[in-house]
Write a protein that holds these residues in place. Structure first.
Motif, PDB file in Angstrom:
ATOM      1  N   ALA A 175      -0.591   5.092   8.055  1.00  0.00           N
ATOM      2  CA  ALA A 175      -0.565   4.146   9.471  1.00  0.00           C
ATOM      3  C   ALA A 175       0.968   3.633   9.722  1.00  0.00           C
ATOM      4  CB  ALA A 175      -1.519   3.432   9.669  1.00  0.00           C
ATOM      5  N   ASN A 176       1.496   3.273   8.503  1.00  0.00           N
ATOM      6  CA  ASN A 176       2.558   2.077   8.687  1.00  0.00           C
ATOM      7  C   ASN A 176       3.648   2.453   7.627  1.00  0.00           C
ATOM      8  OD1 ASN A 176       4.377   0.159   9.407  1.00  0.00           O
ATOM      9  ND2 ASN A 176       3.515  -1.494   8.423  1.00  0.00           N
ATOM     10  N   PRO A 177       4.275   3.529   7.940  1.00  0.00           N
ATOM     11  CA  PRO A 177       5.183   4.223   6.703  1.00  0.00           C
ATOM     12  C   PRO A 177       6.532   3.537   6.805  1.00  0.00           C
ATOM     13  CG  PRO A 177       5.401   5.837   8.566  1.00  0.00           C
ATOM     14  CD  PRO A 177       4.377   4.760   9.173  1.00  0.00           C
ATOM     15  N   LEU A 178       6.766   2.434   7.629  1.00  0.00           N
ATOM     16  CA  LEU A 178       8.166   1.935   7.425  1.00  0.00           C
ATOM     17  C   LEU A 178       8.542   1.071   6.143  1.00  0.00           C
ATOM     18  CD1 LEU A 178      11.066   1.591   9.146  1.00  0.00           C
ATOM     19  CD2 LEU A 178      10.013  -0.318  10.259  1.00  0.00           C
ATOM     20  N   PRO A 179       7.479   0.245   5.849  1.00  0.00           N
ATOM     21  CA  PRO A 179       7.765  -0.469   4.720  1.00  0.00           C
ATOM     22  C   PRO A 179       8.244   0.367   3.630  1.00  0.00           C
ATOM     23  CG  PRO A 179       6.184  -1.637   5.872  1.00  0.00           C
ATOM     24  CD  PRO A 179       6.294  -0.337   6.327  1.00  0.00           C
ATOM     25  N   ARG A 180       7.633   1.524   3.323  1.00  0.00           N
ATOM     26  CA  ARG A 180       7.709   2.540   2.372  1.00  0.00           C
ATOM     27  C   ARG A 180       9.065   2.906   2.396  1.00  0.00           C
ATOM     28  NH1 ARG A 180       4.444   7.884   0.604  1.00  0.00           N
ATOM     29  NH2 ARG A 180       5.537   8.482  -1.205  1.00  0.00           N
ATOM     30  N   ILE A 181       9.598   3.526   3.550  1.00  0.00           N
ATOM     31  CA  ILE A 181      10.698   4.093   3.917  1.00  0.00           C
ATOM     32  C   ILE A 181      11.935   3.107   3.592  1.00  0.00           C
ATOM     33  CG2 ILE A 181      12.272   4.924   5.823  1.00  0.00           C
ATOM     34  CD1 ILE A 181       9.689   6.115   6.972  1.00  0.00           C
ATOM     35  N   ARG A 182      11.569   1.622   3.927  1.00  0.00           N
ATOM     36  CA  ARG A 182      12.621   0.814   3.697  1.00  0.00           C
ATOM     37  C   ARG A 182      12.761   0.538   2.362  1.00  0.00           C
ATOM     38  NH1 ARG A 182      16.632   0.406   5.637  1.00  0.00           N
ATOM     39  NH2 ARG A 182      17.015  -1.818   5.969  1.00  0.00           N
ATOM     40  N   MET A 183      11.866   0.622   1.604  1.00  0.00           N
ATOM     41  CA  MET A 183      11.856   0.314   0.052  1.00  0.00           C
ATOM     42  C   MET A 183      12.675   1.388  -0.523  1.00  0.00           C
ATOM     43  SD  MET A 183       8.935   0.558  -2.928  1.00  0.00           S
ATOM     44  CE  MET A 183       8.782   2.461  -2.640  1.00  0.00           C
ATOM     45  N   LEU A 184      12.427   2.675  -0.100  1.00  0.00           N
ATOM     46  CA  LEU A 184      13.273   3.872  -0.581  1.00  0.00           C
ATOM     47  C   LEU A 184      14.686   3.680  -0.085  1.00  0.00           C
ATOM     48  CD1 LEU A 184      10.584   6.840   0.086  1.00  0.00           C
ATOM     49  CD2 LEU A 184      11.677   5.681  -2.043  1.00  0.00           C
ATOM     50  N   ASP A 185      14.867   3.376   1.163  1.00  0.00           N
ATOM     51  CA  ASP A 185      16.437   2.950   1.483  1.00  0.00           C
ATOM     52  C   ASP A 185      17.066   2.042   0.589  1.00  0.00           C
ATOM     53  OD1 ASP A 185      16.205   4.628   3.699  1.00  0.00           O
ATOM     54  OD2 ASP A 185      15.897   2.977   4.966  1.00  0.00           O
ATOM     55  N   GLY A 186      16.259   0.728   0.046  1.00  0.00           N
ATOM     56  CA  GLY A 186      16.805  -0.252  -0.454  1.00  0.00           C
ATOM     57  C   GLY A 186      17.288   0.377  -2.065  1.00  0.00           C
ATOM     58  N   PHE A 187      16.476   1.275  -2.643  1.00  0.00           N
ATOM     59  CA  PHE A 187      16.923   1.732  -3.797  1.00  0.00           C
ATOM     60  C   PHE A 187      18.190   2.780  -3.596  1.00  0.00           C
ATOM     61  CE2 PHE A 187      12.622   0.803  -5.414  1.00  0.00           C
ATOM     62  CZ  PHE A 187      13.063   0.496  -6.794  1.00  0.00           C
ATOM     63  N   ASN A 188      17.940   3.632  -2.506  1.00  0.00           N
ATOM     64  CA  ASN A 188      19.228   4.434  -2.297  1.00  0.00           C
ATOM     65  C   ASN A 188      20.599   3.929  -1.860  1.00  0.00           C
ATOM     66  OD1 ASN A 188      17.279   6.226  -3.278  1.00  0.00           O
ATOM     67  ND2 ASN A 188      16.896   6.997  -0.987  1.00  0.00           N
ATOM     68  N   GLU A 189      20.497   2.808  -0.975  1.00  0.00           N
ATOM     69  CA  GLU A 189      21.564   2.208  -0.585  1.00  0.00           C
ATOM     70  C   GLU A 189      22.129   0.980  -1.549  1.00  0.00           C
ATOM     71  OE1 GLU A 189      20.349   0.900   2.980  1.00  0.00           O
ATOM     72  OE2 GLU A 189      19.964   2.548   3.905  1.00  0.00           O
TER      73      GLU A 189
END
Length: 292
Positions: free
Chosen positions: A243-257
């Motif tokens: 229902a709320n994918p943004l926190p997961r997306i931002r975690m992946l961004d954090g590893f990638n960035e």
């Protein structure tokens, strides 16, 4: 008495078993009474408590020398991480009541990150536990190698690993849960004062390309990695029920960035001993890993 929460998970279960193997008394904290007999058969005391029940947790933590705390994972959190806030509040109240000699809490790489993401839940725990009156240590492991378990079926059948970690040649700090558990057991028996942080990763950093090629070697076939376009992540995660994918997306961004990293830097992290190929062979063929 060594009290272990999260014993039904990979890390907590290994922590409890390693403590038992060392001849130490263990109390396993469980939410499901049906799982208690198996742990008693291994030699544990058991206690029943939900992680948002401060009174039950206080009873479970009574007379503990050391407590291993593992927050229940919330992968699809509600607004402001309400579930995690309830867990943390109950844990703080129970720990203050029990007054163990020391607490080891499983945290994460990037717990200090300023950007909000799924791992912010562990930052919230660290900040709340900082007010505890007993010594507290935070174990901050890297990305779990065991996450590759989700890739095995497609790698075996299609020869493809779909990677959210990008770019594909970027080394990622990873660690095996066996090394996390071994470190936690050592920390539970150590003595320190105040607040302690241990940051842990595997022997070497691993690119998605190396993960795919190693998995191919384990499976005996060609395996390539394929980047999942970031623009598709939100719809994909929602299609999987989030229902709320943004926190997961931002975690992946954090590893990638690169803004999810060890606070003290890669050079200061403690290194585990489990190699990726050893771990993947166990995931791909558990019987082979056991010598069966």
């Amino acid at each position: 008495m060594f009290v272990v929460t999260g014993v039904t998970g990979k890390v907590g279960g290994q922590v409890a078993r390693r403590l038992l193997a060392a001849g130490l008394p263990v109390r396993a904290v469980l939410r499901d009474a049906a799982k208690a007999p198996a742990w008693r058969a291994l030699g544990c005391e058991t206690a029943l408590a939900s992680m948002d029940d401060a009174a039950a947790l206080g009873t479970a933590f009574a007379a503990a020398e050391a407590i291993f705390v593992l927050l229940p994972p919330v992968f699809d959190p509600s607004e402001a991480y309400a579930e995690t806030q309830a867990h943390i509040a109950a844990l703080v109240a129970a720990l203050q009541k029990a007054q163990p000699r020391r607490v080891v809490a499983l945290s994460t790489i990037g717990a200090q990150a300023a950007e909000d993401n799924l791992l912010t839940q562990l930052q919230m725990m660290e900040r709340a536990f900082a007010a505890l009156t007993m010594p507290v240590a935070f174990l901050r492991p890297a990305w779990f190698m065991e996450n590759a378990a989700w890739d095995i079926d497609d790698a075996r059948s299609l020869g493809v690993v779909s990677s959210f970690l990008q770019p594909l040649d970027k080394p990622v700090p990873m660690v095996a849960t066996a090394d996390v558990a071994a470190t936690a057991v050592q920390m539970l028996q150590d003595n320190w004062e105040g607040r302690c942080v241990v940051e842990l990763e595997g022997p070497v950093r691993i690119t998605p390309q190396v993960l795919a090629s190693t998995l191919g070697r384990v499976l005996g076939r060609d395996v390539v990695d394929r980047a999942v376009p970031r623009a598709t992540w939100a719809a994909l995660f929602r299609s999987q029920g989030m229902a709320n994918p943004l926190p997961r997306i931002r975690m992946l961004d954090g590893f990638n960035e690169g803004w999810i990293e060890f606070e003290a830097g890669a050079g200061a992290s403690r290194k585990g001993v489990t190699a990726l190929e050893t771990l993947l062979r166990g995931l791909a063929d558990p019987m082979d890993a056991l010598g069966g």
